[in-house]
Structures are given as C-alpha cells and as structure tokens.
Design a protein around this motif. Structure first.
Motif, PDB file in Angstrom:
ATOM      1  N   TYR A  11      -6.904   3.288  -4.820  1.00 25.83           N
ATOM      2  CA  TYR A  11      -5.477   3.348  -4.520  1.00 25.83           C
ATOM      3  C   TYR A  11      -4.656   3.526  -5.806  1.00 25.83           C
ATOM      4  CZ  TYR A  11      -7.030   1.250  -0.095  1.00 25.83           C
ATOM      5  OH  TYR A  11      -7.669   1.002   1.090  1.00 25.83           O
ATOM      6  N   ALA A 172       5.370   0.036   0.894  1.00 27.00           N
ATOM      7  CA  ALA A 172       4.932   1.408   1.091  1.00 27.00           C
ATOM      8  C   ALA A 172       6.083   2.392   0.924  1.00 27.00           C
ATOM      9  CB  ALA A 172       4.321   1.557   2.498  1.00 27.00           C
ATOM     10  N   ASP A 290      -5.331  -8.326   1.074  1.00 28.02           N
ATOM     11  CA  ASP A 290      -4.421  -8.093   2.196  1.00 28.02           C
ATOM     12  C   ASP A 290      -3.138  -7.403   1.734  1.00 28.02           C
ATOM     13  OD1 ASP A 290      -6.135  -9.127   4.050  1.00 28.02           O
ATOM     14  OD2 ASP A 290      -5.201 -11.110   4.132  1.00 28.02           O
ATOM     15  N   GLU A 293      -4.117  -3.645   0.958  1.00 28.25           N
ATOM     16  CA  GLU A 293      -4.521  -2.873   2.136  1.00 28.25           C
ATOM     17  C   GLU A 293      -3.365  -2.703   3.118  1.00 28.25           C
ATOM     18  OE1 GLU A 293      -8.086  -4.454   3.808  1.00 28.25           O
ATOM     19  OE2 GLU A 293      -9.338  -3.622   2.195  1.00 28.25           O
ATOM     20  N   ASN A 294      -2.538  -3.730   3.299  1.00 27.22           N
ATOM     21  CA  ASN A 294      -1.399  -3.608   4.210  1.00 27.22           C
ATOM     22  C   ASN A 294      -0.395  -2.581   3.687  1.00 27.22           C
ATOM     23  OD1 ASN A 294      -2.416  -5.521   5.974  1.00 27.22           O
ATOM     24  ND2 ASN A 294      -1.279  -7.222   5.071  1.00 27.22           N
ATOM     25  N   MET A 296      -1.024  -0.031   1.664  1.00 32.84           N
ATOM     26  CA  MET A 296      -1.573   1.323   1.712  1.00 32.84           C
ATOM     27  C   MET A 296      -1.713   1.836   3.141  1.00 32.84           C
ATOM     28  SD  MET A 296      -1.540   2.256  -1.314  1.00 32.84           S
ATOM     29  CE  MET A 296      -2.137   3.894  -0.900  1.00 32.84           C
ATOM     30  N   ASN A 297      -1.977   0.961   4.096  1.00 33.53           N
ATOM     31  CA  ASN A 297      -1.998   1.391   5.501  1.00 33.53           C
ATOM     32  C   ASN A 297      -0.604   1.837   5.936  1.00 33.53           C
ATOM     33  OD1 ASN A 297      -4.742   0.943   5.907  1.00 33.53           O
ATOM     34  ND2 ASN A 297      -4.452  -1.165   6.591  1.00 33.53           N
ATOM     35  N   ASP A 298       0.398   1.056   5.533  1.00 29.92           N
ATOM     36  CA  ASP A 298       1.781   1.440   5.844  1.00 29.92           C
ATOM     37  C   ASP A 298       2.149   2.753   5.153  1.00 29.92           C
ATOM     38  OD1 ASP A 298       2.084  -0.836   7.352  1.00 29.92           O
ATOM     39  OD2 ASP A 298       3.205  -1.952   5.839  1.00 29.92           O
ATOM     40  N   TYR A 299       1.672   2.915   3.928  1.00 26.52           N
ATOM     41  CA  TYR A 299       1.954   4.141   3.169  1.00 26.52           C
ATOM     42  C   TYR A 299       1.395   5.366   3.885  1.00 26.52           C
ATOM     43  CZ  TYR A 299       1.052   7.675  -0.450  1.00 26.52           C
ATOM     44  OH  TYR A 299       0.954   8.846  -1.148  1.00 26.52           O
ATOM     45  N   LYS A 300       0.162   5.267   4.350  1.00 25.87           N
ATOM     46  CA  LYS A 300      -0.454   6.398   5.048  1.00 25.87           C
ATOM     47  C   LYS A 300       0.316   6.751   6.310  1.00 25.87           C
ATOM     48  CE  LYS A 300      -5.080   5.337   3.287  1.00 25.87           C
ATOM     49  NZ  LYS A 300      -6.415   4.776   3.631  1.00 25.87           N
ATOM     50  N   ASP A 301       0.739   5.720   7.061  1.00 25.90           N
ATOM     51  CA  ASP A 301       1.516   5.965   8.274  1.00 25.90           C
ATOM     52  C   ASP A 301       2.861   6.608   7.947  1.00 25.90           C
ATOM     53  OD1 ASP A 301      -0.504   4.878   9.798  1.00 25.90           O
ATOM     54  OD2 ASP A 301       0.438   2.901   9.970  1.00 25.90           O
ATOM     55  N   GLU A 304       2.435  10.270   6.921  1.00 29.31           N
ATOM     56  CA  GLU A 304       2.142  11.125   8.073  1.00 29.31           C
ATOM     57  C   GLU A 304       3.394  11.374   8.895  1.00 29.31           C
ATOM     58  OE1 GLU A 304      -0.114  13.616  10.196  1.00 29.31           O
ATOM     59  OE2 GLU A 304      -0.763  12.520   8.409  1.00 29.31           O
TER      60      GLU A 304
END
Length: 309
Positions: A11, A172, A290, A293-294, A296-301, A304
């Motif tokens: 990341y 994010a 946490d 990962e939280n 980066m998951n928000d960043y990907k969403d 997109e």
C-alpha cells in the motif's frame, strides 16, 4: 500509486517517524500490514536505534525504513548504523542533508527527504533523492509554512521524482485527493497514534480521541522550529512566553523534554502532545492492520466510484 512499486510495499502508505514514539513495535506493525514502517531516531540514542532495527527484522521480512534527524547530535554514528544493519530506505529531515547524500547513495540507500516547499523538492531531486515527502503545516510536530493540499500540485509538477503527501492525511478521501493533486503516496503519523501498537501513554491516546477540531495549536511561532500540538496548559504557557517576549531561555525551560513527558509519563497538560490537524478522524483505538486495511478498502471503493461517476 507509484511509491508502492518503488519501495516494494503493498500500500502507498508511509508511517511518519515520530520522536520518542516510532519504535519497532509500531513500525513493524505498519510494515506487516503492507505500508512502510519507519523507525525514528529523534529521542533515541544510537544504541537504541540499532536495537530497534534488529527487533523489526525479527518481526517482519517486509521493507521498513529509518528516519534520519539531521540535527541529531550523533548523526554520523547513526549513518554508520543504518549501513551496518542493512537498512535499505531512509527518510531525512530537521536539518540540511546535502553533505550526506553521496555517502547514502554510495551505500545503495533509497533516500527520501522531507521537504517543505518547491525549492527544496527541486534541490533534493538534483542531489539524487529517490522520492520526497512534502509535509504541510497541518502535520503534527515540527512544521513548515505551506499547507498540504494548496501547495501539493505545484510541488508535484516541479519535479520528476515521486512526491509523497503528508500533513492532515487520515482517510481514504485524503489519499484519493492527494493522488488527484499529484502525490505518488501518503505519509501518516497522527492516525497511528491511536493504534494498539503505538507505544504512547494511554492518557495521550485518550486526549486525542476526546479532542475537537478547535484543540490544535502551533507553538514556537517566533522560533525557527514551530510545532503543531494539542492545546493544553503547556501550549498556552509557551505562547504567553513568546507573545510577551520573555526570552528563549524561559521558553526552553518549559519546552525541553516536554514530548517525552507526554508520550511516556502521560502528562497531557504540561507535556507536548504533538499531533496534526484532524482530531475528528480519531474515534477509537484499533490495530494498525485494521486501520490500514479499512482505509485502503475505502480507497478502492472511492476510486471505483470516482471513475464511474
């Protein structure tokens, strides 16, 4: 974002090297979670730094780095230690790194200076920097004059090396905004202060979790080294000393050792709680894993959704 490939990390997140705080405990957790953990030299002796480097090697086989404080009284010894211990990545700040560049590059180090403006970015690029961190005035601890997002595009456009954005980065949305403005990655410090692995007193963490957006202040405004911190009795006292021109000796009487007092002793009234703007983003104590990962998951969403909007 480019910095992930350049530093061989999952990341594009560097952990800010915070004096008296960024030991192997925190840095190792960040590296294991896919970011780049950074061991601080500020507040630590050369032997302590060597020990922390050896500890992090036992914790993770992933990349990590060491922050070189240029005004550290043992900077020459620290330079030898990072080479002897096989460190591959360093950041550097709090002073002029120019005289050490040839040594670092000859030893094969990736050098990432912390810069405060376009002129500094261009200078370190000419010296051979791998990348640079532009740290805006929203950051905690020692700060420059320029703010993060207004200055980031100009600085990013002024050099060919990757620019990492720092200062007020928590979410994010901040990362995506930094990327749009030209950053190749981000550096986060204050966000990790409320992690489970941050080796700071519980009073320190509790103070940040309960703080509001009105509780940040800059002390040392009349000195060459202003500091952003939490507004407490110490900060009020230091500002009073400055505004009433009571002198540097009186200022240092209260300021000296104040960071350690907050971090280790938990004195959040007369210790310096160095933290950046953005307390409202600190809501609970979580593991470093946490947090990263939280985000980066928000960043990907977000990315997109941004593409499809």
């Amino acid at each position: 974002m480019k910095i992930s490939h350049l530093l061989n990390i999952k990341y594009p997140i560097l952990q800010g090297a915070m004096a008296n705080i960024s030991t192997s405990e925190l840095a190792g957790a960040v590296s294991e979670a896919g970011g780049l953990g950074m061991i601080a030299t500020g507040g630590f002796s050369p032997d302590e730094v060597r020990n922390e480097i050896r500890k992090i090697k036992k914790m993770t086989d992933k990349p990590f780095g060491v922050n070189m404080v240029m005004i550290h009284p043992a900077i020459d010894e620290l330079n030898k230690i990072v080479v002897e211990e096989g460190v591959k990545i360093i950041t550097c700040g709090a002073g002029n790194p120019q005289k050490y560049f040839d040594y670092w590059l000859d030893k094969g180090l990736k050098v990432i200076p912390i810069i405060a403006n376009k002129k500094m970015a261009q200078k370190v690029e000419r010296l051979g920097a791998t990348a640079c961190v532009f740290e805006g005035a929203e950051a905690g601890g020692h700060i420059g004059r320029l703010n993060t997002f207004p200055a980031l595009p100009e600085i990013s456009d002024s050099v060919k090396i990757p620019v990492i954005s720092a200062g007020g980065i928590y979410t994010a949305r901040h990362i995506l905004a930094a990327e749009i403005l030209g950053a190749s990655g981000v550096q986060m410090g204050t966000r990790f202060l409320v992690s489970e692995e941050a080796p700071v007193h519980e009073n320190f963490k509790k103070t940040l979790l309960e703080a509001t957006d009105r509780d940040t202040i800059v002390t040392g405004i009349t000195t060459p080294h202003p500091i952003r911190c939490y507004k407490n009795k110490l900060a009020d006292k230091l500002l009073d000393i400055e505004l009433n021109k009571l002198g540097q000796e009186e200022f240092e009487k209260y300021a000296a050792g104040s960071s350690y007092k907050a971090v280790r002793d938990g004195d959040v009234e007369w210790g310096s709680v160095m933290a950046g703007e953005g307390y409202e983003y600190l809501s609970k104590i979580e593991s470093v894993k946490d947090i990263i990962e939280n985000i980066m998951n928000d960043y990907k969403d977000l990315k997109e959704n941004f593409k499809n909007s």
